[in-house]
Design a protein around this motif. Structure first.
Motif, PDB file in Angstrom:
ATOM      1  N   TRP A 263      50.340  39.965  43.960  1.00  0.00           N
ATOM      2  CA  TRP A 263      50.972  38.647  43.926  1.00  0.00           C
ATOM      3  C   TRP A 263      49.965  37.584  44.344  1.00  0.00           C
ATOM      4  CZ3 TRP A 263      55.591  37.224  41.984  1.00  0.00           C
ATOM      5  CH2 TRP A 263      56.080  35.945  42.292  1.00  0.00           C
ATOM      6  N   PRO A 264      49.649  36.605  43.478  1.00  0.00           N
ATOM      7  CA  PRO A 264      48.639  35.588  43.814  1.00  0.00           C
ATOM      8  C   PRO A 264      49.025  34.793  45.057  1.00  0.00           C
ATOM      9  CG  PRO A 264      49.140  35.570  41.473  1.00  0.00           C
ATOM     10  CD  PRO A 264      50.174  36.445  42.111  1.00  0.00           C
ATOM     11  N   GLY A 265      48.044  34.604  45.911  1.00  0.00           N
ATOM     12  CA  GLY A 265      48.257  33.818  47.117  1.00  0.00           C
ATOM     13  C   GLY A 265      48.880  34.586  48.253  1.00  0.00           C
ATOM     14  N   SER A 266      49.177  35.874  48.064  1.00  0.00           N
ATOM     15  CA  SER A 266      49.792  36.662  49.131  1.00  0.00           C
ATOM     16  C   SER A 266      48.833  36.797  50.311  1.00  0.00           C
ATOM     17  CB  SER A 266      50.180  38.049  48.609  1.00  0.00           C
ATOM     18  OG  SER A 266      50.681  38.859  49.663  1.00  0.00           O
ATOM     19  N   THR A 267      49.382  36.748  51.510  1.00  0.00           N
ATOM     20  CA  THR A 267      48.572  36.912  52.715  1.00  0.00           C
ATOM     21  C   THR A 267      48.549  38.356  53.185  1.00  0.00           C
ATOM     22  OG1 THR A 267      50.474  36.424  54.146  1.00  0.00           O
ATOM     23  CG2 THR A 267      49.084  34.564  53.477  1.00  0.00           C
ATOM     24  N   GLN A 268      49.221  39.252  52.457  1.00  0.00           N
ATOM     25  CA  GLN A 268      49.273  40.656  52.867  1.00  0.00           C
ATOM     26  C   GLN A 268      47.991  41.380  52.482  1.00  0.00           C
ATOM     27  OE1 GLN A 268      51.875  41.835  54.811  1.00  0.00           O
ATOM     28  NE2 GLN A 268      52.128  39.624  54.792  1.00  0.00           N
ATOM     29  N   ARG A 269      47.632  42.365  53.289  1.00  0.00           N
ATOM     30  CA  ARG A 269      46.431  43.150  53.032  1.00  0.00           C
ATOM     31  C   ARG A 269      46.638  43.988  51.770  1.00  0.00           C
ATOM     32  NH1 ARG A 269      44.290  46.706  57.878  1.00  0.00           N
ATOM     33  NH2 ARG A 269      43.947  44.570  58.656  1.00  0.00           N
ATOM     34  N   PRO A 270      45.749  43.905  50.793  1.00  0.00           N
ATOM     35  CA  PRO A 270      45.923  44.669  49.549  1.00  0.00           C
ATOM     36  C   PRO A 270      45.728  46.156  49.760  1.00  0.00           C
ATOM     37  CG  PRO A 270      43.775  43.625  49.592  1.00  0.00           C
ATOM     38  CD  PRO A 270      44.518  43.114  50.799  1.00  0.00           C
ATOM     39  N   ASN A 271      46.327  46.953  48.877  1.00  0.00           N
ATOM     40  CA  ASN A 271      46.181  48.405  48.955  1.00  0.00           C
ATOM     41  C   ASN A 271      44.757  48.847  48.636  1.00  0.00           C
ATOM     42  OD1 ASN A 271      48.892  48.800  49.600  1.00  0.00           O
ATOM     43  ND2 ASN A 271      49.501  48.774  47.454  1.00  0.00           N
ATOM     44  N   THR A 272      44.138  48.151  47.699  1.00  0.00           N
ATOM     45  CA  THR A 272      42.755  48.472  47.329  1.00  0.00           C
ATOM     46  C   THR A 272      41.978  47.169  47.217  1.00  0.00           C
ATOM     47  OG1 THR A 272      43.217  48.337  44.954  1.00  0.00           O
ATOM     48  CG2 THR A 272      43.513  50.481  46.007  1.00  0.00           C
ATOM     49  N   PRO A 273      40.665  47.204  47.453  1.00  0.00           N
ATOM     50  CA  PRO A 273      39.868  45.973  47.336  1.00  0.00           C
ATOM     51  C   PRO A 273      39.987  45.316  45.971  1.00  0.00           C
ATOM     52  CG  PRO A 273      38.620  47.706  48.425  1.00  0.00           C
ATOM     53  CD  PRO A 273      39.872  48.341  47.924  1.00  0.00           C
ATOM     54  N   ALA A 274      40.181  46.147  44.936  1.00  0.00           N
ATOM     55  CA  ALA A 274      40.273  45.597  43.583  1.00  0.00           C
ATOM     56  C   ALA A 274      41.529  44.761  43.396  1.00  0.00           C
ATOM     57  CB  ALA A 274      40.243  46.718  42.554  1.00  0.00           C
ATOM     58  N   GLU A 275      42.526  44.953  44.276  1.00  0.00           N
ATOM     59  CA  GLU A 275      43.775  44.222  44.150  1.00  0.00           C
ATOM     60  C   GLU A 275      43.884  43.075  45.151  1.00  0.00           C
ATOM     61  OE1 GLU A 275      46.609  44.366  41.970  1.00  0.00           O
ATOM     62  OE2 GLU A 275      44.914  45.176  40.873  1.00  0.00           O
ATOM     63  N   THR A 276      42.762  42.567  45.590  1.00  0.00           N
ATOM     64  CA  THR A 276      42.790  41.402  46.472  1.00  0.00           C
ATOM     65  C   THR A 276      43.534  40.266  45.782  1.00  0.00           C
ATOM     66  OG1 THR A 276      40.685  42.014  47.490  1.00  0.00           O
ATOM     67  CG2 THR A 276      41.386  39.723  47.705  1.00  0.00           C
ATOM     68  N   PRO A 277      44.550  39.683  46.434  1.00  0.00           N
ATOM     69  CA  PRO A 277      45.328  38.618  45.782  1.00  0.00           C
ATOM     70  C   PRO A 277      44.446  37.456  45.344  1.00  0.00           C
ATOM     71  CG  PRO A 277      46.480  39.407  47.725  1.00  0.00           C
ATOM     72  CD  PRO A 277      45.121  40.049  47.747  1.00  0.00           C
ATOM     73  N   PHE A 278      44.687  37.008  44.132  1.00  0.00           N
ATOM     74  CA  PHE A 278      43.950  35.886  43.574  1.00  0.00           C
ATOM     75  C   PHE A 278      44.274  34.626  44.379  1.00  0.00           C
ATOM     76  CE2 PHE A 278      43.216  32.526  40.399  1.00  0.00           C
ATOM     77  CZ  PHE A 278      42.004  32.923  39.856  1.00  0.00           C
ATOM     78  N   PRO A 279      43.282  33.775  44.692  1.00  0.00           N
ATOM     79  CA  PRO A 279      43.529  32.576  45.495  1.00  0.00           C
ATOM     80  C   PRO A 279      44.214  31.476  44.695  1.00  0.00           C
ATOM     81  CG  PRO A 279      41.222  32.670  44.829  1.00  0.00           C
ATOM     82  CD  PRO A 279      41.843  33.960  44.366  1.00  0.00           C
ATOM     83  N   PHE A 280      45.512  31.631  44.523  1.00  0.00           N
ATOM     84  CA  PHE A 280      46.322  30.674  43.761  1.00  0.00           C
ATOM     85  C   PHE A 280      47.689  30.589  44.409  1.00  0.00           C
ATOM     86  CE2 PHE A 280      49.455  29.922  40.338  1.00  0.00           C
ATOM     87  CZ  PHE A 280      49.032  28.671  39.908  1.00  0.00           C
ATOM     88  N   ASP A 281      48.205  29.375  44.579  1.00  0.00           N
ATOM     89  CA  ASP A 281      49.504  29.183  45.218  1.00  0.00           C
ATOM     90  C   ASP A 281      50.618  29.465  44.218  1.00  0.00           C
ATOM     91  OD1 ASP A 281      51.619  28.494  46.816  1.00  0.00           O
ATOM     92  OD2 ASP A 281      51.164  26.350  46.898  1.00  0.00           O
ATOM     93  N   CYS A 282      50.898  30.755  44.024  1.00  0.00           N
ATOM     94  CA  CYS A 282      51.912  31.165  43.060  1.00  0.00           C
ATOM     95  C   CYS A 282      53.294  30.625  43.449  1.00  0.00           C
ATOM     96  CB  CYS A 282      51.946  32.689  42.989  1.00  0.00           C
ATOM     97  SG  CYS A 282      52.870  33.351  41.588  1.00  0.00           S
ATOM     98  N   ASN A 283      53.625  30.698  44.738  1.00  0.00           N
ATOM     99  CA  ASN A 283      54.932  30.207  45.182  1.00  0.00           C
ATOM    100  C   ASN A 283      55.081  28.707  44.952  1.00  0.00           C
ATOM    101  OD1 ASN A 283      55.430  32.801  45.997  1.00  0.00           O
ATOM    102  ND2 ASN A 283      55.081  32.419  48.167  1.00  0.00           N
ATOM    103  N   GLY A 284      54.032  27.964  45.257  1.00  0.00           N
ATOM    104  CA  GLY A 284      54.085  26.519  45.036  1.00  0.00           C
ATOM    105  C   GLY A 284      54.254  26.178  43.567  1.00  0.00           C
ATOM    106  N   GLU A 285      53.556  26.915  42.699  1.00  0.00           N
ATOM    107  CA  GLU A 285      53.671  26.689  41.255  1.00  0.00           C
ATOM    108  C   GLU A 285      55.110  26.963  40.796  1.00  0.00           C
ATOM    109  OE1 GLU A 285      52.460  25.764  37.340  1.00  0.00           O
ATOM    110  OE2 GLU A 285      51.334  25.556  39.223  1.00  0.00           O
ATOM    111  N   ILE A 286      55.707  28.033  41.284  1.00  0.00           N
ATOM    112  CA  ILE A 286      57.072  28.390  40.893  1.00  0.00           C
ATOM    113  C   ILE A 286      58.064  27.333  41.359  1.00  0.00           C
ATOM    114  CG2 ILE A 286      58.937  30.034  41.374  1.00  0.00           C
ATOM    115  CD1 ILE A 286      56.753  32.230  41.389  1.00  0.00           C
ATOM    116  N   LEU A 287      57.960  26.917  42.611  1.00  0.00           N
ATOM    117  CA  LEU A 287      58.915  25.949  43.151  1.00  0.00           C
ATOM    118  C   LEU A 287      58.756  24.581  42.496  1.00  0.00           C
ATOM    119  CD1 LEU A 287      58.712  27.025  46.891  1.00  0.00           C
ATOM    120  CD2 LEU A 287      60.593  27.436  45.296  1.00  0.00           C
ATOM    121  N   ARG A 288      57.530  24.199  42.189  1.00  0.00           N
ATOM    122  CA  ARG A 288      57.322  22.911  41.480  1.00  0.00           C
ATOM    123  C   ARG A 288      57.895  22.984  40.074  1.00  0.00           C
ATOM    124  NH1 ARG A 288      52.421  23.206  44.323  1.00  0.00           N
ATOM    125  NH2 ARG A 288      51.390  24.250  42.585  1.00  0.00           N
ATOM    126  N   PHE A 289      57.719  24.112  39.411  1.00  0.00           N
ATOM    127  CA  PHE A 289      58.237  24.261  38.047  1.00  0.00           C
ATOM    128  C   PHE A 289      59.755  24.170  38.044  1.00  0.00           C
ATOM    129  CE2 PHE A 289      59.854  26.972  34.603  1.00  0.00           C
ATOM    130  CZ  PHE A 289      59.289  26.329  33.507  1.00  0.00           C
TER     131      PHE A 289
END
Length: 366
Positions: free
Chosen positions: A322-348
């Motif tokens: 999930w983009p912008g998540s502050t949770q520790r990813p399961n694998t380094p390859a799944e590091t959350p993308f630095p994007f405010d996904c929640n903000g984008e959803i709520l603005r939309f």
């Protein structure tokens, strides 16, 4: 009152009533900003003192701030609700904003659907929408799918894949309708602002809701979710936000189910075309690009009529987390993308227009 105080790194800048600008050291009037990543808040402490230093009071102030933020008056409340549906006991987690935030008016509702083999609690923690949605004034539901267990490895009958829920033909559309109805019995819900949000297979379930429950859900937002549909499946216009990661290995970029990039792109084009046609939108989008984020927004109705928008946000290099998540990813390859996904959803969703008023019935003839 009447005074202006600004902070820059290393100093406070204060404009006095006589027009004089005074620059003070941080220790005399305050100190550097305070960030609490766990609570998702930031603060700036100002101490109007001249002789004593405020630093020894900082731990006490921070603890009090954390206590207030976690209180129901600010953070709202969380309740696990059990609901019998179709011969099964189902569950959902209900996060409500503080009573003062919705006093006297119906609350908009977000229904958040977890990814395949996850749960409502995992979705709450990973997305952070229980906090972001409540702070925006929404009542937020995190619903559980089904499996052999009632707490883990839960699935949705989204119509996109074969899994536990699909094999047993679980009526998840009916269940989520029942969830909205159940929440509406607990508090006033704004029926014109009920939205579904999904991650992965939860996103695929959102696409099914858009096809089969558009009378309940005004819009959907999907990250990394695929869909299967027939071209003639339609319904009322529904606002659609699709966010995709080009490095999403779980669901190929473009929400496609094909084995090749070309098939995936064709699937995305077909799905996007379906929504544009269904919402009677002009097929020429407004394009945007900022860094590794590009957007396509279809918002103009044919014949200039009012309808619902469709937007695609592409995150170049984002995986399935999930983009912008502050949770520790399961694998380094799944590091959350630095994007405010929640903000984008709520603005939309804030842009979604209410449905047109129902036409008054024609007077009966004499």
């Amino acid at each position: 009152p009447g005074r202006s105080l600004r902070y820059v790194r290393g100093a406070w800048i204060e404009k006095l009533p006589d027009g004089v600008v005074r620059v003070g050291e941080p220790a005399s009037l305050g100190f550097a900003p305070w960030f609490d990543l766990d609570l998702g808040v930031a603060g700036l402490f100002v101490a109007n003192v001249r002789t004593s230093k405020p630093l020894p009071q900082v731990p006490r102030i921070q603890a009090k701030v954390a206590e207030v933020i976690r209180s129901p008056a600010v953070d709202g409340t969380r309740t696990t609700v059990k609901l019998d549906h179709d011969g099964r006991e189902r569950r959902y987690l209900l996060c409500l904003p503080p009573a003062a935030a919705v006093a006297g008016r119906p609350a908009p509702l977000l229904v958040v659907l977890h990814d395949d083999k996850d749960s409502a609690e995992v979705a709450r923690v990973e997305t952070g929408l229980g906090v972001a949605g409540v702070r925006a004034g929404y009542a937020v539901v995190f619903a559980d799918g089904t499996s052999t267990s009632t707490e883990r490895a839960l699935t949705w009958n989204s119509g996109a894949v074969t899994n536990y829920a699909a094999e047993r033909r679980i009526d998840d559309v009916g269940f989520l309708r029942a969830v909205v109805a159940d929440v509406s019995r607990r508090l006033p819900v704004d029926v014109d602002r009920v939205f579904a949000v999904g991650h992965g297979q939860g996103g695929a379930m959102c696409h099914r809701l858009a096809r089969e429950a558009s009378d309940v859900f005004r819009g959907i937002a999907v990250y990394g979710g695929s869909a299967r549909f027939e071209p003639d499946q339609g319904g009322a216009p529904v606002a659609v936000l699709m966010i995709e990661g080009t490095a999403d290995r779980a669901v190929r970029a473009g929400f496609g189910l094909g084995r090749s990039r070309q098939e995936a792109e064709a699937a995305q084009k077909a799905l996007l075309g379906y929504y544009v046609k269904r919402n009677e939108l002009v097929g020429y989008p407004q394009l945007g690009e900022q860094g590794k984020v590009s957007t396509q927004t279809f918002a103009k109705g044919r014949n200039s009529q009012r309808t619902q928008p469709v937007r695609v946000v592409t995150l170049h290099g984002s995986g399935h987390a999930w983009p912008g998540s502050t949770q520790r990813p399961n694998t380094p390859a799944e590091t959350p993308f630095p994007f405010d996904c929640n903000g984008e959803i709520l603005r939309f969703f804030a842009e979604v227009a209410p449905p047109p008023p129902a036409a008054a019935p024609a007077p009966a003839g004499r």
